[in-house]
Design an enzyme around this catalytic site. Structure first.
Site, PDB file in Angstrom:
ATOM      1  N   ASP A   1       0.739  -1.374   0.024  1.00  0.00           N
ATOM      2  CA  ASP A   1      -0.104   0.020  -0.121  1.00  0.00           C
ATOM      3  C   ASP A   1       1.061   1.201  -0.068  1.00  0.00           C
ATOM      4  OD1 ASP A   1      -2.455  -1.020  -0.038  1.00  0.00           O
ATOM      5  OD2 ASP A   1      -2.737  -1.067   1.981  1.00  0.00           O
TER       6      ASP A   1
ATOM      7  N   TYR B   1       7.218 -10.212   6.903  1.00  0.00           N
ATOM      8  CA  TYR B   1       6.876  -8.542   7.167  1.00  0.00           C
ATOM      9  C   TYR B   1       7.610  -8.140   8.263  1.00  0.00           C
ATOM     10  CZ  TYR B   1       3.572  -8.141   3.126  1.00  0.00           C
ATOM     11  OH  TYR B   1       3.253  -8.021   1.898  1.00  0.00           O
TER      12      TYR B   1
END
Lengths: 244, 244
Positions: B52, B110
Site C-alpha cells: 500500500d 513482514y
C-alpha cells in the site's frame, strides 16, 4: 511577557533549511506561522543557528518573546498539534529575559552519518551519506585529531557567510562504527557555514587517499577552501545539541 | 528471451503503493518505465504482491521477461542509475522460465515497527507507528501466539480484495524491543490484504486493554472484521522477504 525556549526536532528533507524565506517552506517559517496563529501576536523566533536544506535537527533551540497565558506544557501540546509530522517541539521552557537561543549559545554538537553499505539503501537516502567504497575508520580517527583544538577554519567554510572571525575550537570528534554506519560526532564552541560537512569530506578524502594525512596541517593552515574541496552532502548532518 | 528476477528495496513514502496506476506514481510504474526505456521493449513486471501507499520494502521481488543482451550486473547498474534514490535494485538474477515472482512465492516475511517513545520523533514519522502510551511487550508476545498456525483470517482482511480463500498459515511472530522501538516480525505462507496491519492493531489493543486476551480466540473464529477494528498505519510496515 514571557521569554520562551523551544527544543525542536525536525526532518529537514522537505524544507529549504531553517531560516525564514519569502518564497520557500522553511522550518523557522512554519513554526513562526503556527505560533502567530496560536498567540495572535506577530512574534519572531530566533534559532541557535541556521541549518541548510536537507539537514536534520535532534535538538535545535529557538527562543521568542510573547504574551502567553496558558501553561508551557499546554502551549507545547497545542503547538505540536498544529505542526506537521516532520517537526516536533520536544520541550517548551520559560527562561529569564536575557536568554537568547543564538547569543547565549556556548557550543554545539553535530552528528554526521555515513552509510557505508555495499549498495545504497533507499530508506537511508535522506538520512545519511552513502559511501560504498571501503572506509578506513582508524585513519579517519587519526586524521580527526588534526582538527581538534583552536584553529582558524577559514578554509573549511563555504562562501555565502559574512562571519568575520573564523577562529573556532573543536573540543572533540568522536568517530565510531555502528552496523553499516560510520558516525562522526563533533563538539565545539561554534561551527562556520558548512564546516562540519567540509571537514567530514576531508576526512573521507584522507581515508580514500585523495588527501595525504601529512598534508592536513598545511591544508588547515593554508585557510584556502580550494585545498578542502569535498563537502559531504546535507542529508547526513544532524544538529544534535546546543550548549548554554 | 530471459526471465529476470529483481530484488528491490524502496521507501514507500512518496508512492501510491506498488501497483501500477494510470494517474498516480507507483513503484511498479516507475521501475517498468525505466526498464522499458533501457530495453526498448514493452515489458511488464510482476511483483510478489502489492504494498500500500506508504509501506516500505527491504526485499520486494519482481520478475519480467525480455530480450536482454548485456550481463545482469551491468543491467542492474544501468537500471539503478536511472531510478530515483528511494528505489534500489539490490540484485538482478536470471531465472528458469517457470519462475514467477508472484505464483512461485511460498511465503513472506513482514516487519512492523512501532516507535514507543515519549514524544513523536519527526525522523521516524514515515518509518514507524508512533504509540506514546506504555506497551506491554510480554502481553503482546502472549497474544501473538493466538495467531500462529493455520487460521481463516477473513476477519483480519480489509475489504477491496477479491481473494476467495482466506485461510493462511502464520509460522511465527517474533516480538522484541530495540531501543525505543517495538518490532514485530511475521513469517507466513501468505498474508491477506492489510492482514499484518490489522493483527498488529489487535495486538496493541490487547496491550492497552481494549481487547481482552481471552476473547482473541473468539475474535479470530468470528471471521468478522468488526471485531478487529484497529488497523496499524502503513508507514510502520516493511515487506522484508519473499520465500521461494
Amino acid at each position: 511577557m514571557k521569554n520562551v525556549k523551544l527544543t525542536i526536532a525536525y526532518d529537514g528533507t522537505n524544507y529549504s533549511g531553517w531560516q525564514r524565506q519569502n518564497n520557500a517552506r522553511t522550518v523557522q517559517g512554519v513554526i513562526e506561522k503556527k505560533i502567530r496563529a496560536i498567540t495572535k501576536q506577530e512574534i519572531q523566533i530566533h534559532g541557535s543557528g541556521r541549518t541548510d536544506a536537507g539537514v536534520h535537527a535532534l535538538n535545535q533551540i529557538a527562543s521568542f518573546t510573547a504574551e502567553i497565558s496558558i501553561p508551557t506544557n499546554k502551549f507545547a501540546f497545542v503547538l505540536n498539534n498544529a505542526l506537521p509530522s516532520d517537526i516536533v517541539i520536544k520541550e517548551v521552557e520559560e527562561m529569564d529575559m536575557d536568554f537568547h537561543a543564538r547569543y547565549s549559545a556556548k557550543g554545539k554538537k553535530y552528528i554526521y552519518k555515513i552509510y557505508n553499505g555495499v549498495i545504497r539503501n533507499p530508506l537511508y537516502a535522506n538520512y545519511s551519506y552513502f559511501v560504498s567504497k571501503n572506509i578506513d575508520v582508524n585513519k579517519i580517527i587519526e586524521a580527526s585529531k588534526y582538527f581538534i583544538g583552536e584553529h582558524d577554519f577559514k578554509g573549511f567554510m563555504s562562501s555565502g557567510s559574512n562571519v568575520k572571525n573564523t577562529i573556532r575550537t573543536i573540543y572533540n570528534i568522536d568517530v565510531y562504527q555502528k552496523d553499516e554506519f560510520i558516525i562522526l560526532e563533533y563538539k565545539g564552541n561554534g561551527f562556520l557555514y558548512n564546516m562540519v560537512r567540509i571537514i567530514t569530506g576531508s576526512l573521507l578524502d584522507v581515508s580514500s587517499g585523495k588527501i595525504m594525512m601529512e598534508n592536513l596541517d598545511y591544508i588547515i593552515k593554508s585557510k584556502d577552501r580550494r585545498n578542502a574541496r569535498h563537502k559531504a552532502p546535507p542529508q547526513g548532518l544532524y544538529l544534535a545539541k546546543v550548549y548554554y
